[in-house]
Design an enzyme around this catalytic site. Structure first.
Site, PDB file in Angstrom:
ATOM      1  N   GLN A  97      30.064   2.278  42.072  1.00  0.00           N
ATOM      2  CA  GLN A  97      28.766   1.804  41.577  1.00  0.00           C
ATOM      3  C   GLN A  97      27.954   2.973  41.017  1.00  0.00           C
ATOM      4  O   GLN A  97      27.831   4.023  41.660  1.00  0.00           O
ATOM      5  CB  GLN A  97      28.005   1.089  42.707  1.00  0.00           C
ATOM      6  CG  GLN A  97      26.723   0.423  42.283  1.00  0.00           C
ATOM      7  CD  GLN A  97      26.944  -0.751  41.326  1.00  0.00           C
ATOM      8  OE1 GLN A  97      27.987  -1.403  41.315  1.00  0.00           O
ATOM      9  NE2 GLN A  97      25.959  -1.026  40.492  1.00  0.00           N
ATOM     10  N   LYS A 123      28.740  -8.352  44.278  1.00  0.00           N
ATOM     11  CA  LYS A 123      30.152  -8.194  43.878  1.00  0.00           C
ATOM     12  C   LYS A 123      31.073  -8.582  45.031  1.00  0.00           C
ATOM     13  O   LYS A 123      32.068  -9.271  44.838  1.00  0.00           O
ATOM     14  CB  LYS A 123      30.414  -6.748  43.424  1.00  0.00           C
ATOM     15  CG  LYS A 123      29.830  -6.462  42.043  1.00  0.00           C
ATOM     16  CD  LYS A 123      29.825  -4.992  41.643  1.00  0.00           C
ATOM     17  CE  LYS A 123      29.025  -4.826  40.347  1.00  0.00           C
ATOM     18  NZ  LYS A 123      28.899  -3.445  39.874  1.00  0.00           N
ATOM     19  N   ASP A 173      36.090  -1.656  35.687  1.00  0.00           N
ATOM     20  CA  ASP A 173      34.793  -1.546  35.007  1.00  0.00           C
ATOM     21  C   ASP A 173      34.981  -1.248  33.520  1.00  0.00           C
ATOM     22  O   ASP A 173      34.048  -1.417  32.724  1.00  0.00           O
ATOM     23  CB  ASP A 173      33.985  -0.390  35.622  1.00  0.00           C
ATOM     24  CG  ASP A 173      32.844  -0.865  36.500  1.00  0.00           C
ATOM     25  OD1 ASP A 173      32.322  -1.971  36.264  1.00  0.00           O
ATOM     26  OD2 ASP A 173      32.466  -0.113  37.420  1.00  0.00           O
TER      27      ASP A 173
HETATM   28  N1  GUN Z   1      25.592   0.173  37.436  1.00  0.00           N
HETATM   29  C1  GUN Z   1      24.954  -0.703  36.624  1.00  0.00           C
HETATM   30  N2  GUN Z   1      25.849  -1.555  36.065  1.00  0.00           N
HETATM   31  C2  GUN Z   1      27.065  -1.200  36.531  1.00  0.00           C
HETATM   32  C3  GUN Z   1      28.374  -1.718  36.336  1.00  0.00           C
HETATM   33  O1  GUN Z   1      28.623  -2.661  35.583  1.00  0.00           O
HETATM   34  N3  GUN Z   1      29.376  -1.083  37.024  1.00  0.00           N
HETATM   35  C4  GUN Z   1      29.139  -0.018  37.833  1.00  0.00           C
HETATM   36  N4  GUN Z   1      30.195   0.547  38.444  1.00  0.00           N
HETATM   37  N5  GUN Z   1      27.934   0.472  38.038  1.00  0.00           N
HETATM   38  C5  GUN Z   1      26.906  -0.114  37.385  1.00  0.00           C
END
Ligand code: GUN
Length: 284
Positions: free
Chosen positions: A93, A49, A116
């Site tokens: 996350q 990211k 998100d």
């Molecule tokens: N953990 C697995 N996929 C995601 C996601 O798309 N966003 C976040 N914040 N955590 C995750």
């Protein structure tokens, strides 16, 4: 043999579009990324990211907190970032350590910065069709279909899985695109029969290569959200596979996403798009 839906290529196009718009309009965009603990998979996601932010010209702020971080400390950080006008998006996350309540954390994020799309406000907006951030993986699947020239309106779509992150928002998005949507899950009876009705089958069940030709109609479009590190046949830990038995299903599908290189890269591309949307004030 099915046409390959190339998520790597399409995600690159989207990142390039975001990058061009940011540089053309001189937009200052920034994303705060928070990770708690050292789950190896989460670390890889977070690193990817941050790299995508750098590519797109988005400033990324990184908060790497130890496993034993108290919920109050995390809430205090989120409140600080909520109040900081220079921060456009906040991403925590998941999963979080067991002693932290995920729901409280997600709800603490300002909905205007919830890139998100996990908060109740974002999910509610998606359900009733008003403006809000859409969760990145399902939004990425819509882009994959549209940019591959696959018509959605009027089609029978079956979504396998009912998670808050993928299955449920996916069903809502397909409905918004005028598909006829069925959601199947672990308690569904006659699941193979229902899946074989699908023109578009979206699989997010988290079981390696479970979906064989028994679940797929001739000529269906198959989208595989799963990603697993261990290949059940070879036990080769480095090989990735999805929820779909690709070799078998690609013989009868009209189009299919590979793993890797299908849905996976789209999640980060759509995250970049959400940050741009937030920074461009288009959603506020
Ligand atoms: N953990 C697995 N996929 C995601 C996601 O798309 N966003 C976040 N914040 N955590 C995750």
């Amino acid at each position: 043999m099915a046409v390959l839906i190339d998520g790597k290529k399409i995600s690159q196009e989207i990142k390039d579009e975001v990058r061009d718009e940011i540089s053309k309009k001189g937009i200052q965009a920034s994303l705060a990324v928070i990770i708690v603990g050292d789950d190896p998979a989460s670390r890889v996601y977070v690193r990817n990211k941050k790299e995508a932010c750098e590519y797109c010209g988005i400033r990324s702020l990184s908060y790497e907190l130890p496993e034993e971080t108290a919920e109050e400390e995390l809430l205090a950080l989120i409140n600080k970032l909520n109040a900081d006008d220079s921060v456009d998006g906040i991403l925590v996350q998941l999963p979080l350590p067991d002693h932290i309540n995920e729901d409280s954390i997600i709800e603490a994020i300002d909905p205007m910065k919830d890139v998100d799309g996990f908060s109740r406000r974002s999910v509610g907006a998606l359900s009733i069709g008003t403006k809000g951030f859409v969760s990145c993986t399902p939004a990425g699947i819509i882009e994959l279909l549209k940019r591959s020239g696959i018509e959605i309106a009027g089609k029978e779509c079956v979504v396998m899985g009912r998670s808050n992150i993928v299955g449920k928002p996916m069903a809502m998005l397909m409905l918004r695109e005028n598909a006829t949507v069925t959601v199947v899950h672990s308690r569904t009876r006659h699941i193979e029969d229902i899946c074989r009705r699908a023109d578009i089958l979206i699989v997010a069940i988290g079981k390696p290569r479970l979906i064989t030709h028994d679940y797929v109609k001739d000529g269906a479009v198959v989208i595989d959200v799963g990603i697993h590190r261990v290949d059940p046949d070879t036990n080769n830990g480095r090989k990735l596979c999805g929820d779909v038995d690709f070799d078998e299903v690609s013989q009868i599908a009209s189009a299919i996403t590979p793993v890797p290189g299908g849905v996976g890269p789209m999640t980060i591309a759509m995250l970049m798009k959400n940050v741009l949307l937030s920074a461009g004030n288009k959603i506020k």
